[in-house]
Design a protein around this motif. Structure first.
Motif, PDB file in Angstrom:
ATOM      1  N   SER A   1      34.351 -36.277 -22.061  1.00  0.00           N
ATOM      2  CA  SER A   1      33.670 -35.009 -21.822  1.00  0.00           C
ATOM      3  C   SER A   1      32.893 -35.016 -20.515  1.00  0.00           C
ATOM      4  O   SER A   1      32.475 -33.979 -20.041  1.00  0.00           O
ATOM      5  CB  SER A   1      32.742 -34.685 -22.993  1.00  0.00           C
ATOM      6  N   ALA A   2      32.713 -36.196 -19.914  1.00  0.00           N
ATOM      7  CA  ALA A   2      31.962 -36.252 -18.662  1.00  0.00           C
ATOM      8  C   ALA A   2      32.815 -35.869 -17.464  1.00  0.00           C
ATOM      9  O   ALA A   2      32.285 -35.583 -16.394  1.00  0.00           O
ATOM     10  CB  ALA A   2      31.377 -37.644 -18.460  1.00  0.00           C
TER      11      ALA A   2
ATOM     12  N   GLN B   1      32.416 -23.245  -9.421  1.00  0.00           N
ATOM     13  CA  GLN B   1      33.689 -23.944  -9.493  1.00  0.00           C
ATOM     14  C   GLN B   1      33.834 -24.712 -10.816  1.00  0.00           C
ATOM     15  O   GLN B   1      34.678 -24.392 -11.630  1.00  0.00           O
ATOM     16  CB  GLN B   1      33.794 -24.901  -8.313  1.00  0.00           C
ATOM     17  N   HIS B   2      32.971 -25.687 -11.017  1.00  0.00           N
ATOM     18  CA  HIS B   2      33.134 -26.543 -12.197  1.00  0.00           C
ATOM     19  C   HIS B   2      32.985 -25.784 -13.503  1.00  0.00           C
ATOM     20  O   HIS B   2      33.764 -25.974 -14.428  1.00  0.00           O
ATOM     21  CB  HIS B   2      32.146 -27.710 -12.140  1.00  0.00           C
ATOM     22  N   ALA B   3      31.986 -24.929 -13.610  1.00  0.00           N
ATOM     23  CA  ALA B   3      31.791 -24.202 -14.864  1.00  0.00           C
ATOM     24  C   ALA B   3      32.734 -23.005 -14.940  1.00  0.00           C
ATOM     25  O   ALA B   3      33.404 -22.795 -15.940  1.00  0.00           O
ATOM     26  CB  ALA B   3      30.337 -23.752 -14.993  1.00  0.00           C
TER      27      ALA B   3
ATOM     28  N   PHE C   1      27.982 -41.865 -17.892  1.00  0.00           N
ATOM     29  CA  PHE C   1      27.566 -41.459 -19.228  1.00  0.00           C
ATOM     30  C   PHE C   1      28.404 -42.121 -20.310  1.00  0.00           C
ATOM     31  O   PHE C   1      29.415 -42.753 -20.044  1.00  0.00           O
ATOM     32  CB  PHE C   1      27.654 -39.938 -19.352  1.00  0.00           C
TER      33      PHE C   1
ATOM     34  N   ARG D   1      26.420 -32.064 -11.550  1.00  0.00           N
ATOM     35  CA  ARG D   1      25.077 -32.069 -10.963  1.00  0.00           C
ATOM     36  C   ARG D   1      24.690 -33.482 -10.550  1.00  0.00           C
ATOM     37  O   ARG D   1      24.108 -33.687  -9.490  1.00  0.00           O
ATOM     38  CB  ARG D   1      24.048 -31.536 -11.959  1.00  0.00           C
ATOM     39  N   ALA D   2      25.032 -34.463 -11.408  1.00  0.00           N
ATOM     40  CA  ALA D   2      24.659 -35.855 -11.121  1.00  0.00           C
ATOM     41  C   ALA D   2      25.336 -36.364  -9.851  1.00  0.00           C
ATOM     42  O   ALA D   2      24.879 -37.314  -9.237  1.00  0.00           O
ATOM     43  CB  ALA D   2      25.025 -36.749 -12.300  1.00  0.00           C
ATOM     44  N   LYS D   3      26.446 -35.720  -9.460  1.00  0.00           N
ATOM     45  CA  LYS D   3      27.131 -36.117  -8.231  1.00  0.00           C
ATOM     46  C   LYS D   3      26.442 -35.558  -6.997  1.00  0.00           C
ATOM     47  O   LYS D   3      26.796 -35.916  -5.874  1.00  0.00           O
ATOM     48  CB  LYS D   3      28.582 -35.601  -8.252  1.00  0.00           C
ATOM     49  N   GLY D   4      25.511 -34.647  -7.215  1.00  0.00           N
ATOM     50  CA  GLY D   4      24.793 -34.078  -6.083  1.00  0.00           C
ATOM     51  C   GLY D   4      25.416 -32.798  -5.552  1.00  0.00           C
ATOM     52  O   GLY D   4      25.136 -32.391  -4.430  1.00  0.00           O
ATOM     53  N   LEU D   5      26.266 -32.149  -6.360  1.00  0.00           N
ATOM     54  CA  LEU D   5      26.861 -30.887  -5.912  1.00  0.00           C
ATOM     55  C   LEU D   5      25.814 -29.777  -5.931  1.00  0.00           C
ATOM     56  O   LEU D   5      24.871 -29.811  -6.719  1.00  0.00           O
ATOM     57  CB  LEU D   5      28.023 -30.495  -6.826  1.00  0.00           C
ATOM     58  N   SER D   6      26.034 -28.780  -5.069  1.00  0.00           N
ATOM     59  CA  SER D   6      25.124 -27.632  -5.048  1.00  0.00           C
ATOM     60  C   SER D   6      25.338 -26.795  -6.308  1.00  0.00           C
ATOM     61  O   SER D   6      26.401 -26.853  -6.922  1.00  0.00           O
ATOM     62  CB  SER D   6      25.404 -26.778  -3.823  1.00  0.00           C
TER      63      SER D   6
ATOM     64  N   LEU E   1      28.504 -24.733  -6.274  1.00  0.00           N
ATOM     65  CA  LEU E   1      29.732 -25.436  -6.665  1.00  0.00           C
ATOM     66  C   LEU E   1      29.748 -25.720  -8.165  1.00  0.00           C
ATOM     67  O   LEU E   1      30.774 -25.564  -8.822  1.00  0.00           O
ATOM     68  CB  LEU E   1      29.844 -26.766  -5.917  1.00  0.00           C
TER      69      LEU E   1
ATOM     70  N   PHE F   1      40.095 -30.016 -13.493  1.00  0.00           N
ATOM     71  CA  PHE F   1      40.300 -30.475 -12.116  1.00  0.00           C
ATOM     72  C   PHE F   1      40.933 -31.867 -12.132  1.00  0.00           C
ATOM     73  O   PHE F   1      40.687 -32.661 -13.043  1.00  0.00           O
ATOM     74  CB  PHE F   1      38.968 -30.534 -11.363  1.00  0.00           C
TER      75      PHE F   1
ATOM     76  N   ARG G   1      26.918 -31.508 -16.296  1.00  0.00           N
ATOM     77  CA  ARG G   1      25.867 -32.465 -15.970  1.00  0.00           C
ATOM     78  C   ARG G   1      26.391 -33.507 -14.971  1.00  0.00           C
ATOM     79  O   ARG G   1      25.699 -33.873 -14.015  1.00  0.00           O
ATOM     80  CB  ARG G   1      25.396 -33.152 -17.259  1.00  0.00           C
ATOM     81  N   THR G   2      27.647 -33.961 -15.178  1.00  0.00           N
ATOM     82  CA  THR G   2      28.238 -34.898 -14.227  1.00  0.00           C
ATOM     83  C   THR G   2      28.294 -34.289 -12.831  1.00  0.00           C
ATOM     84  O   THR G   2      27.972 -34.944 -11.845  1.00  0.00           O
ATOM     85  CB  THR G   2      29.670 -35.282 -14.658  1.00  0.00           C
TER      86      THR G   2
ATOM     87  N   HIS H   1      28.760 -35.584   0.279  1.00  0.00           N
ATOM     88  CA  HIS H   1      27.724 -36.464   0.833  1.00  0.00           C
ATOM     89  C   HIS H   1      28.078 -37.033   2.206  1.00  0.00           C
ATOM     90  O   HIS H   1      27.192 -37.389   2.974  1.00  0.00           O
ATOM     91  CB  HIS H   1      27.448 -37.621  -0.126  1.00  0.00           C
TER      92      HIS H   1
ATOM     93  N   LEU I   1      17.835 -34.323 -14.325  1.00  0.00           N
ATOM     94  CA  LEU I   1      19.024 -33.651 -14.837  1.00  0.00           C
ATOM     95  C   LEU I   1      18.795 -32.978 -16.184  1.00  0.00           C
ATOM     96  O   LEU I   1      19.720 -32.447 -16.771  1.00  0.00           O
ATOM     97  CB  LEU I   1      20.175 -34.661 -14.964  1.00  0.00           C
TER      98      LEU I   1
ATOM     99  N   ASN J   1      35.577 -33.208 -15.770  1.00  0.00           N
ATOM    100  CA  ASN J   1      35.964 -31.803 -15.941  1.00  0.00           C
ATOM    101  C   ASN J   1      37.456 -31.708 -16.249  1.00  0.00           C
ATOM    102  O   ASN J   1      38.286 -32.175 -15.477  1.00  0.00           O
ATOM    103  CB  ASN J   1      35.628 -31.030 -14.666  1.00  0.00           C
TER     104      ASN J   1
ATOM    105  N   ASP K   1      28.964 -31.673 -20.902  1.00  0.00           N
ATOM    106  CA  ASP K   1      28.727 -32.922 -20.179  1.00  0.00           C
ATOM    107  C   ASP K   1      29.236 -32.889 -18.744  1.00  0.00           C
ATOM    108  O   ASP K   1      28.599 -33.413 -17.843  1.00  0.00           O
ATOM    109  CB  ASP K   1      29.420 -34.079 -20.907  1.00  0.00           C
ATOM    110  N   TYR K   2      30.422 -32.297 -18.527  1.00  0.00           N
ATOM    111  CA  TYR K   2      30.979 -32.387 -17.177  1.00  0.00           C
ATOM    112  C   TYR K   2      30.191 -31.568 -16.168  1.00  0.00           C
ATOM    113  O   TYR K   2      30.249 -31.834 -14.969  1.00  0.00           O
ATOM    114  CB  TYR K   2      32.479 -32.037 -17.149  1.00  0.00           C
TER     115      TYR K   2
ATOM    116  N   ARG L   1      19.225 -33.381  -4.593  1.00  0.00           N
ATOM    117  CA  ARG L   1      20.697 -33.276  -4.552  1.00  0.00           C
ATOM    118  C   ARG L   1      21.288 -34.321  -3.616  1.00  0.00           C
ATOM    119  O   ARG L   1      22.349 -34.867  -3.870  1.00  0.00           O
ATOM    120  CB  ARG L   1      21.115 -31.880  -4.093  1.00  0.00           C
TER     121      ARG L   1
ATOM    122  N   ARG M   1      21.160 -37.656  -5.576  1.00  0.00           N
ATOM    123  CA  ARG M   1      22.127 -37.751  -6.674  1.00  0.00           C
ATOM    124  C   ARG M   1      23.524 -38.083  -6.156  1.00  0.00           C
ATOM    125  O   ARG M   1      24.036 -37.420  -5.262  1.00  0.00           O
ATOM    126  CB  ARG M   1      22.241 -36.404  -7.395  1.00  0.00           C
ATOM    127  N   GLY M   2      24.132 -39.083  -6.761  1.00  0.00           N
ATOM    128  CA  GLY M   2      25.505 -39.426  -6.407  1.00  0.00           C
ATOM    129  C   GLY M   2      25.620 -40.133  -5.082  1.00  0.00           C
ATOM    130  O   GLY M   2      26.712 -40.529  -4.675  1.00  0.00           O
TER     131      GLY M   2
END
Ligand code: ATP
Ligand code: MG
Lengths: 311, 324
Positions: B101-102, A220-222, B96, A208-213, A216, B107, A205-206, B120, B56, B104, A202-203, B85, B88-89
């Motif tokens: 789990s949404a 970074q996240h994964a 969600f 990506r939903a934030k608009g990160l490249s 990143l 971090f 997907r989050t 952005h 997504l 990370n 899920d995170y 992109r 988004r956001g």
């Protein structure tokens, strides 16, 4: 973080103590050590003299304290075969073993991680298929055979690299690669499967939903999450690399600990075996300490809970 | 012109069992600043619809088999990767169901929140931090400075969802898609989060697509509502109109399934509408609800009913719409 470190350190000291106990008793496990050391037709006087000389006639706890004193001062007696202090022999070989293990691990990880990540991201593509096929080859190739083939090609035919010995970087290339290839294959597969799992969470997907490249999101996240299991396995494998490289050491005439231990076993040189086991075990424990610390950096949950417990 | 227009959207999945038509010819629009609810049982395609808007879904197995999603004069299904992109956001955000789990786990809250500003708005770390603190204050997170240094697992579920909302609204998007934002939370926390969303809609003017399977939430929060069944819109209306008079027997079933105070939610739903959602890879030829419908007649099995307009903006897809 400092508390976490101290706690792990305390833990490590305790484990080291346990190791000293085990390696002390190790020599008593297979019966009377003196009988093992002497030829079968030794006379009773010879046996008695040997026993006295090595201090086996003292009570067990006295022997252990003497041994522990030896461990702390770095004096574990003389080699029965070479007649020099065993610690000298072991420490003489240790840098070579560490060097080879580190180099093999570096070769493996530097290739495997990018390949594994790429395979996961491009799942089902030709790149993925190709690298996983390559990994399968790498896993099924015996490393001594790979070593010999490399030696035939690069040393005998092309004359680019020395066949054996240690010293320059050129000496290190072939043994490290031969040793690293199966690890590389294993890590590539591990990285791929861990990344595939993390990328479906899920995170991600989050992110990506934030608009990160994608860079990143993946890098970074994964990836930071995927590193946790990779570091754990790398730590374990490093321990095996230190002691379990006899074949490669033999093929390339590498002056490492593995060969020393095997020779010592054949020579019934028990103080040497004992010292080698002790040193290898200590390094194994220290590597695990390092892994725990890296783990603590990667996974805040471990670090913070640990600190909570201390308060 | 509406803020967002979903027009004849079809999102299918290629699965080993065949083509799963998770969203099949769905149309709906969202006006600026309104709360638009989407309700329906589990598996009817609510999440697939909302994920389709921001593209997504993992492709494959998902793919768009038709339709348009118009937003600000563009078709979101056609814009480039870098354009989506940017949206988004920033212009459209999403939160969600599972706030644990949404986020990370490795971090800090600060990292994950300031990231949005850095990406952005291109602001430096200090200014991003200042704005993050402001945003956390706005969504009612106490001691925001300290929260920035914490990790998701150190927060309660309600706090995590507030952080998610802060992250989503950081760039003041025009539209927030909230996919069952309170399902995973305790009842009292649910009410707090819903209140917060309503307040933020007032203060920031953000339109919200609110996905839920709780008609009680719809009644309390939404301006308009679409009821989905098996990948289609079954009924669509202003909230008052819907609660005044339901046209579709499925909606009526859902309403009866609103749990009584003592009743167990899952159980009451099962008894109210018998049967299960049809298999999306093997849909009946006629009306999708026919096998479970108390009003079904022979004709319903033959031909699928289109979504037709009844009084005002009240729409339903049923051959017996309005029959009691
Ligand atoms: N990755 C996927 N691959 C195949 N089918 C999928 C995938 N994701 C969703 N589906 C299918 O799409 C259908 C709709 O799922 P969706 O998640 O949109 O339901 P939902 O209405 O959000 O339900 P819930 O209330 O449980 O969240 C489901 O039947 C599911 O099987
Ligand atoms: Mg859903």
């Amino acid at each position: 973080m400092a508390r976490f470190f101290l706690r792990r350190l305390r833990h490590t000291v305790f484990v080291l103590f346990a190791i000293s106990l085990i390696s002390f008793f190790f020599i008593h496990l297979s019966g009377d050590p003196v009988m093992l050391m002497l030829p079968a037709d030794a006379s009773a006087e010879q046996i008695e003299a040997m026993r006295e000389r090595l201090g086996f006639d003292d009570p067990l706890h006295v022997q252990y304290l003497r041994f522990l004193g030896g461990v702390l001062t770095g004096d574990l007696g003389n080699s029965l075969y070479y007649h020099v202090p065993v610690m000298e022999l072991v420490l003489d070989r240790l840098p070579a073993s560490l060097e080879l293990a580190l180099a093999a691990m570096a070769v493996a990880l530097l290739v495997a991680i990018p390949v594994g990540v790429l395979s996961a991201v491009k799942r089902g593509s030709l790149i993925d298929f190709g690298s996983m096929l390559g990994a399968l080859f790498g896993l099924s190739m015996p490393h001594f055979w790979l070593g010999i083939m490399m030696m035939l090609l690069f040393s005998v035919t092309l004359g680019w690299l020395p066949t054996s010995g240690r010293g320059t970087l050129a000496h290190l290339v072939m043994p490290a690669t031969a040793l690293g290839v199966s690890l590389m294959a294993m890590f590539a597969r591990l990285t791929r499967s861990v990344m595939l799992e993390v990328l479906s969470l899920d995170y991600v997907r989050t992110a990506r939903a934030k608009g990160l490249s994608e860079a990143l999101v993946i890098g970074q996240h994964a990836f930071k999450n995927a590193l946790i299991p990779i570091v754990t396995v790398a730590g374990m494998e490093f321990g095996f690399l230190l002691g379990g490289t006899v074949v490669i050491e033999t093929v390339f005439g590498w002056p490492g600990l593995g060969r020393l231990v095997v020779e010592a076993i054949f020579n019934r040189d028990y103080p040497l075996v004992q010292a080698s086991v002790l040193v290898l075990a200590m390094i194994f424990v220290l590597v695990n300490l390092a892994v725990d610390l890296i783990y603590g950096c990667l996974d805040p949950q471990i670090r913070v809970f640990d600190e909570g417990e201390m308060k | 012109m509406p803020l967002l227009e979903v027009d004849g959207l079809r999102t299918y999945f290629r699965t080993p069992a065949g083509l799963a038509k998770a969203v099949d010819d769905v149309s709906l629009d969202v006006e600026e600043g309104e709360i638009r609810a989407i309700v329906g049982e589990s598996g009817c395609g609510k999440s697939v619809l909302s994920l389709s808007i921001l593209r997504l879904l993992p492709q494959p197995p998902a793919f768009h088999a038709g339709g348009e999603i118009r937003f600000g004069g563009r078709d979101l299904l056609k814009v480039s990767q870098s354009e989506i992109r940017h949206i988004r956001g920033n212009e459209i955000s999403m939160i969600f169901q599972e706030p644990m789990s949404a986020l990370n786990p490795v971090f800090t809250i600060g990292h994950q929140l300031t990231e949005v500003y850095r990406v952005h708005r291109g602001v430096d770390a200090r200014s991003a931090r200042r704005q993050a603190v402001e945003m956390l204050t706005l969504v009612g997170v106490p001691a925001p400075e300290a929260r920035l240094r914490e990790y998701p697992f150190q927060l309660s579920g309600g706090m995590r969802q507030r952080v998610m909302i802060a992250m989503a609204l950081a760039c003041r998007p025009k539209l927030l898609i909230a996919d069952e934002p309170t399902t995973a939370l305790d009842v009292t926390i649910q009410a707090q989060i819903l209140d917060l969303m309503r307040d933020l809609r007032e203060s920031l003017g953000t339109a919200i697509i609110l996905i839920t399977h709780d008609l009680g939430v719809v009644a309390e929060m939404a301006d308009r509502v679409s009821v989905m069944y098996a990948g289609r819109v079954a009924e669509s209306a202003e909230v008052e109109a819907l609660f005044d008079r339901t046209l579709h027997p499925y909606t009526r079933g859902l309403m009866h399934a609103v749990p009584s105070m003592a009743g167990d939610r899952a159980q009451s739903r099962l008894t109210e509408i018998g049967g299960v959602v049809p298999n999306l890879t093997d849909l009946p030829e006629g009306c999708r609800f026919e096998p479970r419908c108390p009003l079904a007649v022979a004709y319903c099995r033959k031909k699928e009913p289109p979504l037709e307009t009844y009084e005002g903006a009240h729409m339903a897809a049923c051959w017996r719409a309005g029959d009691a």
